[in-house]
Design a protein around this motif. Structure first.
Motif, short mmCIF file in Angstrom:
data_model
loop_
_atom_site.label_atom_id
_atom_site.label_comp_id
_atom_site.label_asym_id
_atom_site.label_seq_id
_atom_site.Cartn_x
_atom_site.Cartn_y
_atom_site.Cartn_z
N LEU A 1 5.53 -2.12 -2.67
CA LEU A 1 4.64 -2.11 -3.20
C LEU A 1 5.28 -2.63 -4.48
O LEU A 1 6.46 -3.41 -4.04
CB LEU A 1 6.14 -0.58 -3.51
CG LEU A 1 6.11 0.84 -3.03
CD1 LEU A 1 7.29 1.93 -2.66
CD2 LEU A 1 4.54 1.31 -2.98
N GLN B 1 10.97 -0.18 0.32
CA GLN B 1 9.64 -1.08 -0.58
C GLN B 1 8.32 -1.31 -0.30
O GLN B 1 7.05 -1.72 -0.39
CB GLN B 1 9.86 -2.30 -1.73
CG GLN B 1 11.64 -2.01 -2.09
CD GLN B 1 11.18 -1.12 -3.67
OE1 GLN B 1 10.46 -1.31 -3.70
NE2 GLN B 1 12.31 -0.48 -3.41
N THR B 2 8.09 -0.18 0.44
CA THR B 2 6.32 -0.21 0.98
C THR B 2 6.31 1.29 0.95
O THR B 2 7.04 2.94 1.07
CB THR B 2 6.33 -0.77 2.75
OG1 THR B 2 7.66 -0.02 3.50
CG2 THR B 2 7.13 -1.97 2.53
N LEU B 3 4.91 1.41 0.90
CA LEU B 3 4.36 3.30 1.07
C LEU B 3 4.83 3.16 2.46
O LEU B 3 4.87 2.81 4.01
CB LEU B 3 2.68 2.89 1.48
CG LEU B 3 2.08 2.59 0.01
CD1 LEU B 3 0.17 1.73 -0.20
CD2 LEU B 3 2.48 3.41 -1.69
N TYR C 1 -0.57 -1.00 -6.90
CA TYR C 1 0.50 -0.16 -6.70
C TYR C 1 1.48 -0.43 -5.70
O TYR C 1 2.61 -0.63 -5.18
CB TYR C 1 0.28 1.23 -7.83
CG TYR C 1 1.78 1.75 -6.75
CD1 TYR C 1 2.16 2.53 -8.82
CD2 TYR C 1 3.22 2.81 -5.81
CE1 TYR C 1 3.96 3.08 -9.03
CE2 TYR C 1 3.80 3.64 -6.59
CZ TYR C 1 4.16 3.54 -8.02
OH TYR C 1 5.23 4.02 -8.01
N GLY C 2 0.16 -0.25 -4.34
CA GLY C 2 0.64 -0.06 -3.51
C GLY C 2 -0.25 -0.95 -2.54
O GLY C 2 -1.38 -0.73 -2.78
N ALA D 1 -1.36 5.03 -2.99
CA ALA D 1 0.04 5.23 -3.62
C ALA D 1 -0.66 7.01 -4.03
O ALA D 1 0.12 7.38 -3.77
CB ALA D 1 0.34 4.66 -4.90
N GLN E 1 5.53 -8.72 -2.32
CA GLN E 1 6.08 -8.45 -3.88
C GLN E 1 6.21 -9.77 -4.44
O GLN E 1 6.69 -10.84 -4.57
CB GLN E 1 7.41 -7.65 -3.57
CG GLN E 1 7.64 -6.21 -2.86
CD GLN E 1 8.59 -6.02 -3.24
OE1 GLN E 1 9.45 -6.48 -2.72
NE2 GLN E 1 8.88 -4.46 -3.27
#
Length: 387
Positions: A157, A291-293, A149-150, A181, A128
């Motif tokens: 993310l 904080q991940t897809l 976005y991802g 995403a 990130q």
């Protein structure tokens, strides 16, 4: 022959049978050109307009802000190059990240050759960016910001809404590559504060070769195709009506199931991690869990070279990857992992990308995790014996 367990949905996903049926129906019944004024053309136009409205509603946009394209690469290129060229009089500085998809990074390299200055923001070990780095990079000359976005390799993310807020009173246009995403994560372009957003159908069980670019009304953009007046004179060429209809059906299915799907994919991650741990593997999960897809699972197996692991898993009927499908044939290390870990970090050559999607179930995931464990342990043992 072994049945393949397909766990590479971030590269491409199998088309949903209902989407393919819709496409077949459109191909056989809607033969008119949407630009024609006769009955067959008007019928095709109605299908096109309904799809455009459906996609607009999905992201909180207006129908006229949706431009159909051939997919993510075209959408990214149009957004990045088109925004830079159209707004060059206001400055020639662009901000992006070091982990973007090559559809963005190579567009940036092209713009650098044209005299634009590009700042590539670094990422932390979880993939990130830091907002303070973004704020420091932003100048009065900045005309475009492009942040995905991802991430397609590790699932990280990015703080898109926060960047949107920071750009609220700035001249820079804001683009996000939302290819990974879209569909699985609810997106609202107004809440995110983006001017441009890229999407592709084949990541959500739609057909290959179709996608769209959201272009906020009033956004100054130079479009690459010249010809007919399709897409409000923004994207020349007869629209891929069957593909768009299949895309619409795939999104309708994904939208109805996404909450359950996201939970299921997170459960898959937990199942796999538990099995790896039970089998005594030395491994590390890349990225922050929350904080991940949901569908992307990036795992480092210490001491195991990824090329050997991929070949052995393929022979065992497990389809996974080491990163982006668009660089699968390259011997160069993943630029995403290099950005996260550093050039000489062993994790670059020890990381596996597992990605979930249509057709996967708990039984498959359990079987795959056990097989991966066996292969990892076998390769680790061979390495020890050689030493």
């Amino acid at each position: 022959m072994k049945k393949t367990i397909y766990l590479d949905h971030a590269a491409t996903s199998p088309i949903h049978p209902d989407a393919s049926q819709v496409m077949l129906d459109v191909m056989t019944s809607e033969y008119g050109n949407p630009s024609s004024i006769h009955a067959a053309g008007r019928s095709a136009r109605k299908k096109l307009d309904e799809a455009r409205q459906f996609f607009a509603e999905e992201i909180g946009a207006q129908e006229r802000e949706i431009v159909f394209t051939s997919g993510g690469t075209e959408s990214d290129n149009t957004a990045v190059i088109g925004a830079a060229l159209a707004n060059a009089a206001n400055g020639r500085h662009i901000i992006t990240t070091s982990i973007e998809h090559h559809a963005v990074l190579h567009a940036m390299e092209y713009l650098e050759k044209k005299g634009f200055q590009v700042t590539y923001l670094p990422v932390n070990s979880e993939g990130q960016i830091e907002l303070r780095d973004f704020e420091e990079a932003l100048t009065d000359e900045t005309i475009l910001v492009s942040v995905m976005y991802g991430n397609n390799e590790v699932g990280a993310l990015q703080p898109i809404a926060e960047i949107g807020q920071l750009l609220k009173s700035h001249q820079a246009l804001f683009h996000t590559d939302a290819v990974q995403a879209f569909g699985l994560i609810p997106l609202d372009v107004r809440e995110l504060g983006v001017d441009l957003l890229s999407v592709s159908a084949h990541k959500i069980n739609g057909p290959r070769g179709v996608g769209f670019l959201y272009v906020k009304e009033g956004t100054k953009l130079e479009f690459p195709f010249h010809g007919g007046e399709q897409e409000r004179k923004r994207r020349a060429g007869t629209e891929n009506l069957a593909g768009i209809a299949g895309f619409k059906e795939a999104l309708a299915i994904m939208r109805a199931e996404r909450i359950d799907k996201a939970k299921l994919y997170r459960d898959f991650k937990e199942t796999m991690a538990a099995i790896f741990q039970k089998n005594g593997l030395t491994f590390e999960i890349n990225g922050s869990a929350d904080q991940t897809l949901p569908h992307v699972f990036s795992v480092r197996f210490f001491g195991v070279q990824i090329e050997q692991l991929l070949m052995n898993l393929d022979m065992e009927g497990i389809a996974v990857s080491s990163g982006s499908a668009c660089t699968a044939g390259s011997v160069a290390p993943s630029h995403v992992l290099v950005a996260m870990f550093g050039e000489d970090h062993p994790g670059i050559t020890e990381t596996l990308r597992i990605s979930f999607g249509l057709g996967n179930n708990q039984a498959e995931i359990t079987q795959a995790a056990e097989t991966i464990s066996q292969v990892v342990l076998r390769l680790a043992k061979r390495k020890e014996e050689r030493v």
